[in-house]
Design an enzyme around this catalytic site. Structure first.
Site, PDB file in Angstrom:
ATOM      1  N   PHE A  95      31.436   9.340  11.047  1.00 12.55           N
ATOM      2  CA  PHE A  95      32.299   8.205  10.688  1.00 12.55           C
ATOM      3  C   PHE A  95      31.826   6.946  11.414  1.00 12.55           C
ATOM      4  O   PHE A  95      32.591   6.281  12.093  1.00 12.55           O
ATOM      5  CB  PHE A  95      33.792   8.500  10.996  1.00 12.55           C
ATOM      6  CG  PHE A  95      34.339   9.620  10.159  1.00 12.55           C
ATOM      7  CD1 PHE A  95      34.922   9.357   8.921  1.00 12.55           C
ATOM      8  CD2 PHE A  95      34.234  10.935  10.591  1.00 12.55           C
ATOM      9  CE1 PHE A  95      35.408  10.395   8.138  1.00 12.55           C
ATOM     10  CE2 PHE A  95      34.714  11.979   9.814  1.00 12.55           C
ATOM     11  CZ  PHE A  95      35.306  11.710   8.584  1.00 12.55           C
ATOM     12  N   HIS A  96      30.532   6.707  11.300  1.00 12.20           N
ATOM     13  CA  HIS A  96      29.985   5.470  11.849  1.00 12.20           C
ATOM     14  C   HIS A  96      28.648   5.164  11.168  1.00 12.20           C
ATOM     15  O   HIS A  96      28.092   6.010  10.457  1.00 12.20           O
ATOM     16  CB  HIS A  96      29.832   5.566  13.376  1.00 12.20           C
ATOM     17  CG  HIS A  96      28.902   6.637  13.847  1.00 12.20           C
ATOM     18  ND1 HIS A  96      29.311   7.804  14.436  1.00 12.20           N
ATOM     19  CD2 HIS A  96      27.540   6.719  13.809  1.00 12.20           C
ATOM     20  CE1 HIS A  96      28.270   8.546  14.753  1.00 12.20           C
ATOM     21  NE2 HIS A  96      27.182   7.920  14.368  1.00 12.20           N
ATOM     22  N   ALA A  97      28.181   3.947  11.399  1.00  8.13           N
ATOM     23  CA  ALA A  97      26.824   3.554  11.004  1.00  8.13           C
ATOM     24  C   ALA A  97      26.182   2.956  12.249  1.00  8.13           C
ATOM     25  O   ALA A  97      26.858   2.724  13.255  1.00  8.13           O
ATOM     26  CB  ALA A  97      26.882   2.524   9.881  1.00  8.13           C
TER      27      ALA A  97
END
Ligand code: TYD
Length: 132
Positions: free
Chosen positions: A47-49
């Site tokens: 749940f990140h970039a």
């Protein structure tokens, strides 16, 4: 966008030997290696970039589902020992779901850990990719 790439594998009666070489299979200098195990099927991760970091993921054993999202397209990739590697480029939102209890997910990264390189908020991610 992330892509599934073939994993170089030498197989014989003794089993399989899988190879990842910098400059040949991995298109960036490998500055960090980390892996996840003992994850739970009902506890997704990621749940990140990342702003700059490039990564390549290999599911060494077990299975999981990787979600890759470049802001335009969302892609589900089922990962296992024989499915190849997943390239997670910079500015690709990624999530890992449905871990099997025996899943070991190995990640090669182009840089050392830096929290400032993370985008952990999806709305901020959408803004950042608009500004590129
Ligand atoms: P994180 O990247 O948030 O993992 P996930 O998105 O899969 O939950 O990392 C979890 C924690 O571990 C977070 O506090 C940052 C820390 N961490 C490091 O210190 N070094 C690393 O190389 C990584 C990948 C994470």
């Amino acid at each position: 966008m992330g892509v599934l790439l073939p994993l170089k594998k030498i197989s014989d009666d003794r089993g399989h030997l899988c190879i990842l070489e910098e400059g040949r299979d991995v298109p960036f200098p490998i500055k960090r290696v980390y892996y996840m195990y003992g994850a739970r099927p009902d506890m997704p991760r990621g749940f990140h970039a990342h702003k700059k970091l490039r990564q390549m993921a290999v599911c060494v054993t077990g299975s999981c589902r990787m979600v890759l999202d470049d802001g335009k397209m969302r892609q589900d990739v089922m990962m296992g020992p024989s499915t190849g590697t997943v390239m997670i480029d910079a500015r690709v939102w990624h999530e890992m779901h449905d871990f099997s209890p025996d899943c070991v997910l190995l990640v090669l990264a182009s840089d050392v850990y830096d929290e400032a390189d993370y985008i952990r908020d999806y709305e901020q991610f959408k803004q950042e990719i608009k500004n590129v």
